[in-house]
Design a protein around this motif. Structure first.
Motif, PDB file in Angstrom:
ATOM      1  N   VAL A 124      -4.640  10.631  -8.651  1.00  0.00           N
ATOM      2  CA  VAL A 124      -5.268  10.635  -7.329  1.00  0.00           C
ATOM      3  C   VAL A 124      -4.639   9.487  -6.549  1.00  0.00           C
ATOM      4  N   ASP A 125      -4.017   9.796  -5.429  1.00  0.00           N
ATOM      5  CA  ASP A 125      -3.378   8.772  -4.597  1.00  0.00           C
ATOM      6  C   ASP A 125      -4.421   8.195  -3.653  1.00  0.00           C
ATOM      7  N   LEU A 126      -4.829   6.975  -3.901  1.00  0.00           N
ATOM      8  CA  LEU A 126      -5.811   6.303  -3.057  1.00  0.00           C
ATOM      9  C   LEU A 126      -5.163   5.246  -2.175  1.00  0.00           C
ATOM     10  N   PRO A 161      -6.179  -7.768  -1.672  1.00  0.00           N
ATOM     11  CA  PRO A 161      -5.057  -7.474  -0.784  1.00  0.00           C
ATOM     12  C   PRO A 161      -5.528  -6.970   0.576  1.00  0.00           C
ATOM     13  N   THR A 162      -4.621  -7.005   1.508  1.00  0.00           N
ATOM     14  CA  THR A 162      -4.843  -6.450   2.831  1.00  0.00           C
ATOM     15  C   THR A 162      -3.520  -5.907   3.320  1.00  0.00           C
ATOM     16  N   TRP A 163      -3.535  -5.277   4.481  1.00  0.00           N
ATOM     17  CA  TRP A 163      -2.290  -4.751   5.052  1.00  0.00           C
ATOM     18  C   TRP A 163      -1.399  -5.907   5.462  1.00  0.00           C
ATOM     19  N   ILE A 203       0.837  -1.194   0.000  1.00  0.00           N
ATOM     20  CA  ILE A 203       0.000   0.000   0.000  1.00  0.00           C
ATOM     21  C   ILE A 203       0.880   1.255   0.000  1.00  0.00           C
ATOM     22  N   LEU A 204       1.907   1.269   0.852  1.00  0.00           N
ATOM     23  CA  LEU A 204       2.785   2.436   0.899  1.00  0.00           C
ATOM     24  C   LEU A 204       3.579   2.579  -0.391  1.00  0.00           C
ATOM     25  N   LYS A 205       3.866   1.465  -1.046  1.00  0.00           N
ATOM     26  CA  LYS A 205       4.572   1.518  -2.330  1.00  0.00           C
ATOM     27  C   LYS A 205       3.738   2.280  -3.352  1.00  0.00           C
ATOM     28  N   LEU A 206       2.418   2.112  -3.298  1.00  0.00           N
ATOM     29  CA  LEU A 206       1.540   2.849  -4.206  1.00  0.00           C
ATOM     30  C   LEU A 206       1.683   4.353  -4.002  1.00  0.00           C
ATOM     31  N   SER A 207       1.819   4.780  -2.753  1.00  0.00           N
ATOM     32  CA  SER A 207       1.998   6.206  -2.477  1.00  0.00           C
ATOM     33  C   SER A 207       3.323   6.719  -3.018  1.00  0.00           C
TER      34      SER A 207
END
Length: 137
Positions: free
Chosen positions: A31-33, A133-135, A15-19
């Motif tokens: 848009v950063d989701l 996915p999940t955390w 998830i943080l990689k997406l940011s």
């Protein structure tokens, strides 16, 4: 030599990689989701006005304090959450089949639930569904 030199690097959080990828993207319409935080047009954190209003109410409440809550959390919050989610007239709530606790955060709540279910779920082989996915935490 570091005490932790033998500890392997944990895998990157997806998830943080997406940011990180979003920040590197030059598209002006992106848009950063990836992370649950609102941002303004300049990418700066934006706090919802209702959150600011709640903060102000807390700051002005003479009864508000910084005492530790009981292990289950703030009773008015947990009972309010039950009524909101299940309905004030819910048979499950009325019959005591629903129990609500307040936790530190979303991933913290998942951890608390996982530890609890591992130890106490009946039957032991009952299914527990986790999204993908999940955390990773």
């Amino acid at each position: 030599m570091s005490y932790f030199s033998n500890v392997p690097q944990a895998p990157a959080d997806g998830i943080l990689k997406l940011s990180v990828l979003s920040k590197a993207d030059s598209n002006p319409h992106k848009v950063d989701l990836g992370v649950g935080a609102y941002r303004d047009d300049q990418g700066k954190p934006w706090v919802l006005p209702v959150v600011r209003k709640a903060e102000q109410r807390l700051a002005n409440d003479p009864a508000a304090n910084h005492e530790y809550l009981g292990v289950g959390g703030l009773p008015s919050l947990t009972s309010g959450a039950q009524n909101l989610i299940f309905g004030a007239d819910s048979p499950a709530v009325r019959d005591g089949r629903v129990y609500t606790i307040q936790t530190i955060s979303g991933t913290g709540a998942n951890m608390v639930a996982a530890v609890f279910l591992k130890q106490f779920k009946q039957p032991q082989d009952a299914a527990v569904y986790i999204s993908k996915p999940t955390w990773g935490k």
